[in-house]
Design a protein around this motif. Structure first.
Motif, short mmCIF file in Angstrom:
data_model
loop_
_atom_site.label_atom_id
_atom_site.label_comp_id
_atom_site.label_asym_id
_atom_site.label_seq_id
_atom_site.Cartn_x
_atom_site.Cartn_y
_atom_site.Cartn_z
N SER A 1 0.85 -1.08 -0.11
CA SER A 1 -0.08 0.04 0.10
C SER A 1 0.83 1.25 -0.12
CB SER A 1 -0.91 -0.08 1.30
OG SER A 1 -1.55 1.23 1.28
N LEU A 2 0.71 2.00 -1.03
CA LEU A 2 1.68 3.11 -1.16
C LEU A 2 0.94 4.54 -1.33
CD1 LEU A 2 4.55 4.42 -1.82
CD2 LEU A 2 3.80 4.11 -4.22
N THR B 1 17.68 10.83 0.55
CA THR B 1 16.36 10.15 0.72
C THR B 1 16.52 9.65 2.44
OG1 THR B 1 16.34 9.44 -1.30
CG2 THR B 1 15.38 7.83 0.28
N ILE B 2 15.52 9.77 3.05
CA ILE B 2 15.51 8.99 4.33
C ILE B 2 13.93 8.06 4.53
CG2 ILE B 2 15.19 9.34 6.59
CD1 ILE B 2 16.24 12.08 6.49
N MET B 3 14.28 6.99 4.75
CA MET B 3 13.39 6.02 5.02
C MET B 3 13.62 5.22 6.38
SD MET B 3 12.01 2.85 2.38
CE MET B 3 10.53 1.92 2.60
N GLU B 4 12.03 5.58 7.08
CA GLU B 4 12.27 4.75 8.27
C GLU B 4 11.17 3.55 8.33
OE1 GLU B 4 11.68 8.20 11.05
OE2 GLU B 4 13.72 8.51 11.04
N THR B 5 11.15 2.35 8.76
CA THR B 5 10.46 1.35 8.80
C THR B 5 10.44 0.72 9.99
OG1 THR B 5 11.94 -0.18 7.91
CG2 THR B 5 10.67 1.13 6.35
N THR B 6 9.52 -0.03 10.27
CA THR B 6 9.24 -1.17 11.36
C THR B 6 8.75 -2.35 10.76
OG1 THR B 6 8.44 0.64 13.01
CG2 THR B 6 7.88 -1.82 13.41
N ALA B 7 9.60 -3.47 10.78
CA ALA B 7 9.38 -4.58 10.19
C ALA B 7 9.05 -5.59 10.92
CB ALA B 7 10.28 -5.02 9.35
N TYR B 8 8.21 -6.52 10.78
CA TYR B 8 7.73 -7.71 11.84
C TYR B 8 8.49 -8.93 10.87
CZ TYR B 8 4.60 -4.42 13.99
OH TYR B 8 4.32 -3.39 14.83
N PHE B 9 9.21 -9.64 11.40
CA PHE B 9 10.11 -10.61 10.93
C PHE B 9 9.58 -11.99 11.49
CE2 PHE B 9 13.20 -13.80 10.48
CZ PHE B 9 13.79 -13.86 9.28
N SER B 10 8.85 -12.78 11.02
CA SER B 10 8.41 -14.36 11.40
C SER B 10 9.33 -15.26 11.72
CB SER B 10 7.23 -14.51 10.45
OG SER B 10 6.74 -15.98 11.02
N LEU B 11 9.67 -15.61 12.87
CA LEU B 11 10.56 -16.40 13.24
C LEU B 11 10.22 -17.91 12.76
CD1 LEU B 11 11.50 -15.60 16.86
CD2 LEU B 11 12.52 -14.83 14.89
N VAL C 1 6.65 -10.51 7.47
CA VAL C 1 5.27 -10.68 6.99
C VAL C 1 4.51 -9.30 7.14
CG1 VAL C 1 5.24 -13.05 7.60
CG2 VAL C 1 4.77 -11.29 9.18
N LYS C 2 5.20 -8.40 7.57
CA LYS C 2 4.41 -6.91 7.93
C LYS C 2 5.60 -5.87 7.92
CE LYS C 2 1.08 -4.56 10.59
NZ LYS C 2 0.17 -4.63 11.75
N GLN C 3 5.21 -4.92 7.23
CA GLN C 3 6.10 -3.78 7.26
C GLN C 3 5.56 -2.42 7.12
OE1 GLN C 3 9.70 -4.21 5.01
NE2 GLN C 3 10.59 -2.47 5.63
N LEU C 4 5.74 -1.40 8.06
CA LEU C 4 5.29 -0.22 7.97
C LEU C 4 6.22 0.78 7.83
CD1 LEU C 4 2.69 -0.64 10.91
CD2 LEU C 4 2.36 -0.73 8.45
N GLY C 5 6.10 1.96 7.04
CA GLY C 5 6.99 2.88 7.09
C GLY C 5 6.68 4.36 6.34
N THR C 6 7.79 5.26 6.69
CA THR C 6 7.65 6.55 5.78
C THR C 6 8.93 6.71 5.08
OG1 THR C 6 8.71 7.57 7.83
CG2 THR C 6 6.49 7.45 7.70
N TYR D 1 12.53 18.10 -7.07
CA TYR D 1 11.54 17.19 -6.99
C TYR D 1 11.77 16.67 -5.62
CZ TYR D 1 9.44 12.44 -7.07
OH TYR D 1 8.74 11.42 -6.95
N THR D 2 10.27 16.67 -4.82
CA THR D 2 10.29 16.11 -3.53
C THR D 2 9.27 15.15 -3.47
OG1 THR D 2 8.76 17.77 -2.82
CG2 THR D 2 11.09 18.25 -2.41
N LEU D 3 9.44 14.20 -2.38
CA LEU D 3 8.41 13.16 -2.44
C LEU D 3 8.27 12.87 -0.82
CD1 LEU D 3 7.53 9.95 -4.43
CD2 LEU D 3 8.14 9.66 -1.86
N GLU D 4 6.89 12.85 -0.31
CA GLU D 4 7.03 12.33 0.97
C GLU D 4 5.68 11.19 0.74
OE1 GLU D 4 6.06 15.62 3.50
OE2 GLU D 4 7.93 16.47 3.37
N GLY D 5 6.07 10.05 1.61
CA GLY D 5 4.88 9.24 1.32
C GLY D 5 4.88 8.08 2.61
N GLU D 6 4.04 7.10 2.67
CA GLU D 6 3.72 6.15 3.66
C GLU D 6 3.83 4.96 2.77
OE1 GLU D 6 0.18 6.92 5.98
OE2 GLU D 6 1.18 8.71 6.85
N VAL D 7 4.31 3.77 3.36
CA VAL D 7 4.41 2.45 2.64
C VAL D 7 4.22 1.42 3.73
CG1 VAL D 7 6.67 2.26 2.71
CG2 VAL D 7 5.46 1.07 1.10
#
Length: 500
Positions: free
Chosen positions: A127-128, A302-312, A318-323, A340-346
Motif C-alpha cells: 500500500s503506497l 532520501t530518508i526511509m524509516e520502517t518497522t518490520a515484523y520478521f516471522s521467526l 510478513v508485515k512492514q510499515l514505513g515513511t 523534486y520532492t516526495l513524501e509518503g507512507e508505505v
C-alpha cells in the motif's frame, strides 16, 4: 573428500579440528563452531573453502572486531596449522564472532534466519500513499494512493546457496490526483518481473540472514545479522550504487542502513521479531542532457524509516510499515533548473494463499509454449543475438520449471548460460550453470551434468579463478564414466589450467 559441505557442526576437544590424509577438493565449511582444539587443520594438500563466500565459521582463537554488528568479523581469520599440515588454503574470510551452534545458551535471543525453499510462493500486498512536488517550468503537485499485489516465487535454488526469487506484479490500482484533478487508474502487468538473487548459506537448509542480495544489478550487503540478537541489539549495512547503474556519466548514490531489534510480538499465532530500520541515501552525480545541451549536476537525499515484523517460524518479513521522504535537484552552472520532492507512507502485508491458481496446473498448451520459447531462444543463440537468447531462454526455463519438466528446464538453463558466456557475463553465467548441473544430477543425466561443469570451468578460467576452474574440470572427469571424448576434454582443460 570431493564436492561436499560441512555445516552447522560443533568441532571441539580434538588434537586438530579438521584432518585430511588425502587430497580434499571442492569442500566448503560454514556455520561450524571450532572450540578447544589444539590446532585447526592437519592435512597434506587440500582445496578447502573455509567460508561459502559470505558466511564463515566460529573460531575460538579469533580476536577480530565486528564494528557494524552483523555477526561477521571485520578481518579474516588464519587457521592454526598442526605439525603435519602441508600447503593448503588457510583463510576464513568471513569468520563468525559468535557461535551459531554450540553456544552456552542457544535459547537466548533469536536467529533471524531466512527460510525459503524451492517452490515456495506467497502474495504480498503493498500500500503506497505519496505526495510529490515537482518544479520544472511549471509547478506540479501529484498525490497517489495505490495498492500493488505481487506474487513471490522461488524459481531455483542452486547448490551453492543462491535463491533466485521472482516477484511478478499482478495488480496495480489506485487514485492519482494531479494539481487537484483526481483520476482512477488500474493496470495489469503480470509479464513484468523483478529478479533478485539472495545468498542464504547452505541449501536447502535455512541460511543465517540475507547475506547478499543482487537486485536489478545492484549488490546489497547483509540486512540481517549472522548472530543471535536480543532486544536492544543494533547492526548496520552500507552499499554504493555506481554511475552506470544510475544512468549517469559519473557519480554515485551511497546508502547507509541501521537496524535495531526493539522486541518480540505474537501476530496471528506466530512470534515476530520487531525491527526498526532507518535508511539514508545521498545522490551526487553528473550527466549530459542532450535536450538542454549542457552538463547537469544532480544532488539528492532520501530518508526511509520502517518497522518490520520478521516471522521467526516463517523466516521472512510478513508485515512492514514505513515513511519515505526524498528530494532531488538538478543544476546547470550552479543554477537550479529542476526540483523534486516526495513524501509518503508505505506498508507491506503478506497475504496467505487460500486457493490455487488454475495456472499452477501445467497443461499440454503450457508445455507447448515452453518448447516454442526454447526453440526461439536457441535460434537466437545460433544467430548471434545473445542478449535476446538470454531473455527468451530465461522465460523458457520458467515455463519448463512450472510444468515440472526438469531435464528440459536444465537444457534451457544451459542455453541461457551459453548466451551469458557469449556476452562475457561470466559471473551471471556461473549460478545458471550450477543450477542446470543440479537439475541434470536429479534426472540423472551425467553427460549433461558434465557439460555444465565444463562450462563452469571455462567461466572461472576466464575470470582468473584457476583453482575453482580445476575443481570443475576434476568434476567433469568424475562424471565422464567411460566416455573417452569427455575424459580427453577434461584432461586437456586440466592441463591448460595447470600450465596457465
Amino acid at each position: 573428500t570431493r564436492n561436499g559441505w560441512i555445516i552447522e557442526c560443533l568441532i571441539e576437544g580434538n588434537e586438530t579440528g579438521i584432518r585430511s590424509g588425502g587430497e580434499a577438493r571442492n569442500v566448503v565449511l560454514s556455520a561450524n563452531t571450532f572450540r578447544n582444539n589444539e590446532s585447526d587443520l592437519s592435512a597434506t594438500t587440500c582445496l578447502i573453502d573455509w567460508d561459502d563466500g559470505y558466511l564463515g565459521n566460529f573460531w575460538e582463537r579469533y580476536e577480530g572486531s565486528d564494528e557494524n554488528g552483523d555477526g561477521i568479523g571485520d578481518t579474516p581469520y588464519t587457521l592454526l596449522l598442526g605439525v603435519n599440515a602441508g600447503p593448503s588454503d588457510t583463510i576464513d574470510r568471513f569468520p563468525l564472532v559468535e557461535p551459531l551452534v554450540g553456544s552456552e545458551d542457544e535459547t537466548e535471543g533469536a536467529l533471524l534466519q531466512i527460510s525459503y525453499e524451492l517452490g515456495d510462493e506467497c502474495d504480498v500486498l503493498y500500500s503506497l500513499r505519496t505526495t510529490e512536488s515537482m518544479q520544472f517550468l511549471l509547478p506540479m503537485i501529484a498525490e497517489t494512493y495505490a495498492t500493488i499485489r505481487m506474487k513471490q516465487r522461488v524459481l531455483s535454488a542452486p547448490g551453492n546457496g543462491l535463491y533466485v526469487i521472482e516477484e511478478a506484479i499482478v495488480e496495480d490500482e489506485g487514485t492519482l490526483t494531479i494539481n487537484g484533478f483526481p483520476e482512477a487508474y488500474e493496470t495489469s502487468v503480470g509479464t513484468v518481473t523483478i529478479r533478485s538473487i539472495h545468498r542464504l548459506g547452505i541449501m536447502p537448509e535455512p541460511g543465517y540472514g540475507t547475506l547478499s542480495a543482487d537486485i536489478a544489478g545492484v549488490a546489497m550487503p547483509a540486512q540481517l545479522p549472522a548472530r543471535r540478537v536480543k532486544t536492544g541489539d543494533s547492526w548496520s549495512a552500507s552499499w554504493v550504487v555506481d554511475a552506470e547503474a544510475l544512468g549517469l556519466d559519473e557519480g554515485e548514490q551511497r546508502f547507509n542502513a541501521v537496524f535495531t531489534l526493539v522486541g518480540f510480538e505474537e501476530i496471528a499465532g506466530q512470534v515476530c521479531a520487531i525491527i526498526d530500520g532507518r535508511l539514508t541515501a545521498t545522490l551526487e552525480g553528473y550527466s549530459f542532457d542532450p535536450n538542454l545541451g549542457a552538463r547537469t549536476h544532480l544532488a539528492g537525499d532520501t530518508i526511509m524509516e520502517t518497522t518490520a515484523y520478521f516471522s521467526l517460524p516463517k523466516g521472512r518479513i510478513v508485515k512492514q510499515l514505513g515513511t519515505l521522504a526524498t528530494s532531488t535537484s538538478a543544476y546547470i552552472s550552479g543554477m537550479e533548473i529542476f526540483s523534486y520532492t516526495l513524501e509518503g507512507e508505505v506498508s507491506l502485508t503478506e497475504v496467505p494463499t487460500t486457493e490455487i491458481d488454475e495456472q499452477d496446473h501445467p497443461t499440454s498448451e503450457d508445455i507447448g509454449k515452453a518448447r516454442k520459447a526454447f526453440e526461439q531462444g536457441m535460434a537466437l543463440l545460433l544467430e548471434g543475438d545473445f542478449a535476446g537468447a538470454e531473455h527468451v531462454l530465461a522465460h523458457a526455463t520458467d515455463l519448463f520449471a512450472k510444468a515440472g519438466e526438469t531435464e528440459l528446464a536444465g537444457n534451457a538453463l544451459f542455453g541461457m548460460g551459453m548466451a551469458q558466456m557469449s556476452q562475457e557475463k561470466f559471473w551471471d553465467a556461473i549460478p545458471v550453470f550450477e543450477e542446470a548441473a543440479r537439475l541434470f544430477h536429479s534426472v540423472p543425466s551425467p553427460h549433461d551434468e558434465a557439460a555444465c561443469f565444463n562450462s563452469l570451468g571455462l567461466c572461472y578460467r576466464r575470470l582468473g579463478e584457476h583453482e575453482r576452474a580445476l575443481e570443475c574440470y576434476y568434476r567433469v572427469l568424475d562424471l565422464s564414466g567411460e566416455d573417452p571424448a569427455t575424459q580427453s576434454t577434461a584432461l586437456l582443460n586440466i592441463g591448460v589450467c595447470l600450465v596457465g
